[in-house]
Design a protein around this motif. Structure first.
Motif, mmCIF file in Angstrom:
data_model
loop_
_atom_site.group_PDB
_atom_site.id
_atom_site.type_symbol
_atom_site.label_atom_id
_atom_site.label_comp_id
_atom_site.label_asym_id
_atom_site.label_seq_id
_atom_site.Cartn_x
_atom_site.Cartn_y
_atom_site.Cartn_z
ATOM 1 N N TRP A 156 0.834 -1.202 0.000
ATOM 2 C CA TRP A 156 0.000 0.000 0.000
ATOM 3 C C TRP A 156 0.871 1.255 0.000
ATOM 4 N N LEU A 157 1.991 1.207 0.699
ATOM 5 C CA LEU A 157 2.921 2.329 0.708
ATOM 6 C C LEU A 157 3.516 2.540 -0.686
ATOM 7 N N VAL A 158 3.949 1.467 -1.336
ATOM 8 C CA VAL A 158 4.505 1.589 -2.689
ATOM 9 C C VAL A 158 3.438 2.094 -3.657
ATOM 10 N N PHE A 159 2.213 1.612 -3.501
ATOM 11 C CA PHE A 159 1.127 2.066 -4.370
ATOM 12 C C PHE A 159 0.923 3.572 -4.233
ATOM 13 N N ARG A 160 0.833 4.066 -3.010
ATOM 14 C CA ARG A 160 0.650 5.510 -2.796
ATOM 15 C C ARG A 160 1.809 6.302 -3.380
ATOM 16 N N LEU A 161 3.011 5.781 -3.184
ATOM 17 C CA LEU A 161 4.204 6.475 -3.653
ATOM 18 C C LEU A 161 4.211 6.603 -5.171
ATOM 19 N N GLU A 162 3.960 5.495 -5.871
ATOM 20 C CA GLU A 162 4.034 5.496 -7.325
ATOM 21 C C GLU A 162 2.777 6.086 -7.971
ATOM 22 N N PHE A 163 1.622 5.627 -7.567
ATOM 23 C CA PHE A 163 0.383 6.107 -8.169
ATOM 24 C C PHE A 163 0.171 7.590 -7.859
#
Length: 480
Positions: A156-163
């Motif tokens: 979820w952290l990577v998703f927020r960061l990239e998206f």
């Protein structure tokens, strides 16, 4: 406890724990080298003055209790030692609570530093490191399987960061929408590296393909991190490859390296073995998970779900916030970078002289470590190390105000030793100049022909005066 544990993700846990700890080590070493000159008792923005101003506002930091430069060094060196132990895997070899305590310790210490760092610590990757370090505390030790809920929290952290970064680009500057952003970005980014000149001169059709690939990697691929294997591992590989591309083309402190580490949360052991058949990973017994560890992780999972609401709402807002924290602990954050791209590069150049100001004065230039200065000097590689003063000088060139800049000029007029150590070259050899000024230059990368003919990486033209000559105590005035 089989429902609690994520079997087959030992590679992910080792990369996350040791890699995040390594970034903390770099951050603490950076603070040890730079904090006192920038924010210490006699720094450009003294932390004691800031602490007196925010007293009672609930900003979490150990330094409410006491601040001194000596105590600051004790804090950052303590953090560096524990981070180094985590890199070596020492706490992870003990019971489940030992790596938890170690990560929470370095998270708390670095939170204390960031929260008094003011503009010098106002970067999105500070919050990213704090959030990652907090989550890493709940990955367990070597004798228990990694909790599946914590791995999902990392995804979820990577998703927020990239998206979030992808959305901020589409909603921001039109050059991201018409695919021309990289016509400018490599030349105007905060701190180019040795390869940036070469990236800038790639064919323009390839630049458009790069931007299109970036949109795919940030707006499409993150959703696949939540898919079953091997799709999730393939999505993680795409993120890793695109981040390595950014590592090759610029200096963005530890942002890209940390993103690469975080993306590994979706890489399964079987995916690693498919690429490296000889690699073996320990397989902790899921039944060995202590009940107390499960209770702690479940409590943290509930907190993470609660914190997720604010950044989720931010993603769908038309006025999306970039690099914002929704709580004072930096555990609920929005991320993003380069929502707008500058078309031209302006650099502030600081010069000093011992001659009376006038047409015959001989002005000598102070050289910074990372930011462009001497056109003949090839840009250097510093990331993942963070040169904070150089980054703030880039913002100054964009027209940002800086209460710290007049203080910097006064420090240079006094030949302050600690300030001079932040620079690459002091043209006065440790002596105080008589006068100092700040000029603005327009920089551009040289063409291949100019590089061959004149041996210059940059071409610059005067663009005005930022600060008129200011008189100091003169030669022999002595360091402060």
């Amino acid at each position: 406890m089989e429902w609690f544990s994520a079997e087959g993700y030992e590679f992910a846990r080792q990369v996350l724990q040791r890699g995040i700890a390594a970034v903390y080590l770099i951050a603490f070493l950076s603070a040890a080298a730079q904090f006192r000159a920038l924010l210490g008792e006699n720094g450009l923005l003294p932390a004691p003055t800031f602490l007196a101003r925010v007293k009672g506002r609930g900003i979490p930091t150990l330094f409410h209790w006491h601040y001194s430069d000596r105590f600051l060094l004790a804090v950052v060196w303590a953090g560096a030692v524990v981070a180094a132990l985590l890199v070596a895997g020492v706490p992870q070899s003990g019971p489940w609570w030992l790596p938890m305590a170690a990560f929470l310790f370095i998270w708390g210490l670095y939170l204390s530093v960031v929260n008094i760092g003011q503009t010098f610590y106002g970067f999105g990757w500070e919050s990213l490191l704090l959030e990652a370090g907090f989550l890493a505390a709940f990955l367990g030790s070597d004798d228990v399987a990694a909790p599946v809920a914590v791995l999902w929290a990392f995804r979820w952290l990577v998703f927020r960061l990239e998206f979030g970064a992808g959305l901020i680009k589409l909603r921001g500057d039109r050059v991201w929408r018409d695919l021309t952003a990289l016509y400018y970005h490599h030349e105007t980014q905060p701190m180019p590296n040795p390869a940036s000149w070469f990236f800038h001169h790639l064919p323009r059709p390839l630049h458009r393909v790069e931007v299109l690939g970036n949109h795919f990697a940030q707006l499409v691929v993150p959703f696949f991190l939540f898919f079953p294997q091997p799709v999730a591992s393939i999505a993680a590989a795409v993120v890793v490859i695109t981040q390595f591309w950014l590592v090759l083309s610029g200096n963005f402190a530890w942002l890209n390296v940390l993103t690469i580490l975080l993306a590994c949360t979706a890489v399964s052991d079987s995916a690693v073995r498919a690429v490296l058949p000889g690699v073996q990973f320990a397989a902790p017994d899921p039944e060995a998970t202590p009940a107390a560890f499960a209770v702690v992780v479940l409590a943290v999972t509930v907190a993470v779900l609660y914190w997720a609401w604010a950044p989720l709402k931010n993603l769908v807002r038309r006025d999306q916030l970039m690099n914002a924290s929704f709580n004072r602990w930096h555990l609920s954050n929005a991320y993003g970078a380069f929502g707008s791209i500058t078309r031209h590069r302006s650099e502030v150049v600081i010069e000093g002289t011992n001659d009376p100001p006038g047409p015959d004065a001989r002005w000598l230039e102070y050289e910074f470590r990372g930011k462009p200065g001497d056109p003949r000097r090839m840009p250097r590689q510093f990331a993942p190390y963070h040169l904070r003063l150089d980054w703030l000088m880039w913002f100054l060139g964009l027209g940002a105000s800086g209460a710290w800049f007049p203080v910097l000029l006064r420090k240079l007029l006094a030949a302050d030793r600690r300030t001079l150590r932040l620079l690459r070259r002091d043209p006065f050899g440790g002596e105080a100049p008589r006068w100092i000024r700040a000029r603005v230059y327009r920089y551009r990368f040289s063409t291949p022909a100019e590089l061959r003919r004149e041996r210059v990486w940059w071409v610059r033209e005067p663009a005005g005066i930022l600060v008129d000559p200011v008189e100091g105590p003169g030669p022999g005035g002595g360091p402060s």
